[in-house]
Each structure stands twice: as C-alpha cells, then as structure tokens.
Enzyme design. Structure first.
Site, PDB file in Angstrom:
ATOM      1  N   HIS A 164      37.355 -16.297  47.846  1.00 51.74           N
ATOM      2  CA  HIS A 164      37.472 -18.085  47.804  1.00 51.74           C
ATOM      3  C   HIS A 164      36.184 -18.509  48.499  1.00 51.74           C
ATOM      4  CE1 HIS A 164      39.224 -21.642  47.220  1.00 51.74           C
ATOM      5  NE2 HIS A 164      40.496 -21.216  47.475  1.00 51.74           N
ATOM      6  N   ASP A 378      40.272 -14.303  25.640  1.00 49.69           N
ATOM      7  CA  ASP A 378      40.605 -13.339  24.462  1.00 49.69           C
ATOM      8  C   ASP A 378      39.376 -12.265  24.520  1.00 49.69           C
ATOM      9  OD1 ASP A 378      40.537 -11.844  22.288  1.00 49.69           O
ATOM     10  OD2 ASP A 378      40.632 -13.630  20.954  1.00 49.69           O
TER      11      ASP A 378
END
Length: 457
Positions: A164, A378
């Site tokens: 993070h 994808d």
C-alpha cells in the site's frame, strides 16, 4: 465444499529490461508514507478455464508479468530505510529488480460454483491471496507485488497483493489493466505510469518519520462478507429519489445515493439509539482535485478520507436518504486543492502513520470505486465471472465497491457480523434495490457451469 490449497511452485519474476546495477530510486510522498503500517491492497479475479493447457497459461502469465514490470519498475523493487541520528528514518523505493512473487497453487476439488453460489464468502477464498499477513513497512524484505494463481476444477483465480505504500486502488487497477493488455499481445502501453511522486514546494526531502522498529500487529477480525449487486436501473431510481429530497443546487451522484442507501440499512439493522452519532468514511481520489490536476496515471497514493457524521435517527427518518447523500456530496466537494495542501502541511509538521483501528473504528467505511472495472481485465481468455477483494485492511463495516459486470452496475462487498447481514437480507426497503446476480451470471446459470472433466487447468 471442503478443500485445501496445495502450492505447486513459488518463483520470483523480474523485469526483463531493467538493469539492477544502477537502480532508479523513488522518494515517497506523505500520502505514501502514511500507509506504512497498513496491509497490502488485494484484489482477485475468477475466470472459467482457458482453452490453453495449464503450462501454457502459467508461462504466459509469468512472461507477460515480467514484460509489464518493465513499465512499473517500482513493483519489482523493495523499500529501503535510511536511519538518521535524530531517531528518525526516511524511506524510498529502490527499484533494484529484486522481483515480484509468483505463486502457482491448486484448490483441490473446488469449483466456480463453490465460490459464487454461497450467500457468504467461503473462507477458503481468503487463502487465494498472497502475503495476507504482511504489513507495508515489511517491503524492505518482502516483495512489493505478489500474485497467486489458484487452479480450480473448472476455473482459475488470480489473486494479487500490492504494497500500500507503493500503490493505491487506482494505481493497482492501472497495473492490472496494463498486465492484461500485455498478456493479450499489446507491445506498448497506451497509458504508461507516471512514476515521479508529487511534493509540496519547499518540502524537505527525504521526508523523515518515526519508522516502526518493532513488528506492528493488527488484530484481524474476520467477519462475514456478502456481495450485493445493484443494477443501473435500480441505482437510477435511488439517485432520482435522493435528488428529489435535496435542493436543486446540488446534484447527488449515483454512488452517493447508493452508499446512503447501504449506510441506512446497516444502521437500521443494528438497533442503535436514534440519538447516537454514526459515521461514514469514504475514500476520495484527489488526482483531479489538484490545481493543476495530477495525471490519472500518477502511480502512487493520492487519497484522502472524507467523513460524514449524523445522528442515527436523522439518517433513518423519511428524508434520510437525501440527507445522507447530500452530506456525502458536500464532503467530497470540500476537498479542494487548498484543503488538500493544508492537510499535507499539517501532516509534515507532525507525521503520523495510519492504522486500520485508527481509521475505521466504529464507522462504516467505503473503499474501492465504480470506476475500477475489473470485468475488463482480460488476459486473453475472456472476462472474469467475478471479482473479490482480499482480507487486507478490513474491519467492521467495511464496504468495497467495484464496477458491476454490466455498464452502470455497481457491486458492493459488505463486511459485517452475520446477524447484521442476515437482518439486511430481510430488510425489504434495502433489498428492493438489490439485483440477484453472481458475476455475469444468475445463480441458476452458475449451477450449469459444471465441467465434469478437468481438461485444461
């Protein structure tokens, strides 16, 4: 649905084009440093089995990950801490090409239906994410990016964990979109990341902080998680209803109306005193709010927390939907360039590192964004059937939102005690806006997605 995770292999994926002899160094901004004590950001994607065989898929993912790291060298690096004489430390990203972690695993006997059909998130899904116990400050010796590919009987799950300190949610999805593009054969990125961090003029650099010298533990309270799906049409109804309750000077957004609706149900089903104050925290991306704006491909942390406080009774009265949405609207609008600069100056005078308990104690908090469209990730074998976030940095009342499978849809993961979630499921006012769906499929359609023979993955 009893199953176990079996790790097949672990490997380190380096950038193919980077020279580690003279590594790039990236200084961390205050927004990055604040996140040192937080968990890794985590998101995962569930796909039906690709047509390619197992070895081809795994090798393609490794190769494309290596190529993507050419554009994102910080994710193949490590944090470096420099200690100073005044008991402070400074931290930077050393893009030394130490590499990202790549795990290949199998969930024995588990199917897509086993993940999507249960009302509540099956606990085994949490084990699909790597580095779930790591804190961001441990990026000195742990990878800043870790990926776990978990085979199911009829599908695969790609779980990703990002330090993070290096990345916020927008940057995380920027990387994942880029990786999926390269996996499909795109040679050059249309939106390469901006690696240099933004600093306030006159900031003494490197910024010095009190870096934790001992392990920081956060008591992880793993509650139940349930996904609620909201269609474009239902969200439009909520938005129209909320806007009808407020002055025409304000324009309530779809997300504000939906979050007000969710917040009301959470509070309504916890039997709170009408006079008790309740809080809602939302993450605000301020890239477009700076003057001049930060580029949308700015890779790093560029977030502020906006808070709304109301009395429970005020939230739940007849006009509560509009009132809550209006307060959210005002909170977002208040984050101007000037306010953000004031916050940064204040932090530089007294640097403090965030913890989950500091941020989200006894509040409902929203992370994610409907602009994060994971259904476009994808890798060359089609879109995912579902997206799930990992267990990192979740507490009582955490809501994670992403774009839904159809344009304009939003789905929300809600993390609450079982009793509260069960009550919400019986809350007719709330459930009227919920659309029964699992990923791209209704529950009935998912039941038909069975693969009797393990032919590929």
């Amino acid at each position: 649905m009893a199953s176990s995770i079996r790790v097949i292999s672990k490997s380190t994926i380096q950038s193919a084009a980077r020279n580690s002899d003279s590594p790039l160094k990236i200084e961390l901004s205050p927004w990055d440093l604040e996140a040192l004590l937080l968990d890794f950001l985590q998101v995962g994607f569930l796909y039906p089995n690709p047509k390619e065989n197992k070895d081809t898929v795994i090798q393609n993912l490794k190769a494309s990950l290596s190529s993507t790291l050419d554009f994102f060298p910080q994710l193949a690096g490590r944090l470096t801490v420099v200690e100073h004489d005044d008991d402070t430390s400074s931290v930077f990203i050393n893009c030394n090409n130490s590499g990202a972690l790549f795990i290949h695993a199998v969930a024995e006997g588990l199917t897509i239906s086993d993940i999507l059909l249960p009302v509540y998130l099956p606990p085994i899904v949490r084990s699909f994410f790597p580095l779930t116990e790591a804190k961001s400050y441990q990026g000195t010796h742990k990878p800043l990016l870790a990926v776990q590919i978990t085979e199911l009987v009829d599908g695969i799950f790609i779980g990703c964990s990002f330090n993070h300190t290096v990345s916020d949610g927008r940057s995380m999805f920027h990387f994942l979109t880029s990786w999926s593009q390269i996996s499909r054969g795109v040679g050059m990125l249309s939106k390469p990341p901006t690696l240099e961090r933004w600093f306030l003029d006159g900031t003494d650099r490197p910024i010095r902080i009190r870096f934790p010298k001992e392990k920081v533990n956060h008591s992880r309270l793993l509650l139940e998680e349930r996904v609620f799906h909201f269609s474009k049409e239902k969200i439009a109804e909520l938005k129209a209803k909320a806007n009808a309750m407020v002055s025409s000077n304000y324009k309530i957004s779809s997300l504000q109306a939906l979050m007000a609706h969710l917040w009301r149900s959470i509070i309504r089903n916890q039997d709170m005193d009408p006079k008790e104050e309740v809080e809602f925290v939302m993450v605000i991306d301020f890239r477009p709010r700076m003057n001049p704006p930060l580029p949308l491909n700015y890779f790093g942390n560029a977030l502020e927390d906006g808070m709304v406080t109301m009395k429970a009774g005020e939230l739940l009265n007849q006009e509560g939907l509009g009132k809550a949405a209006l307060e959210m609207n005002k909170a977002v609008a208040s984050y101007t360039h000037e306010k953000i600069i004031r916050h940064m100056k204040s932090w530089l005078e007294d640097p403090k590192l965030l913890t989950v308990s500091d941020m989200f104690a006894d509040v409902v908090d929203m992370g994610g964004s409907p602009t994060f469209n994971g259904y476009k990730i994808d890798f060359g074998w089609g879109k995912p059937v579902a997206i799930r976030s990992g267990p990192g940095d979740k507490s009582h009342g955490t809501i994670i939102v992403f774009a839904g499978p159809e344009e304009g849809d939003i789905y929300a993961e809600v993390h609450l005690p079982y009793k509260t979630l069960e009550a919400m499921a019986k809350d007719h006012e709330f459930m009227d806006a919920v659309t029964p769906a699992v990923g791209f499929f209704t529950a009935a359609a998912v039941k038909k997605m069975t693969t009797p023979v393990r032919s590929s993955l």
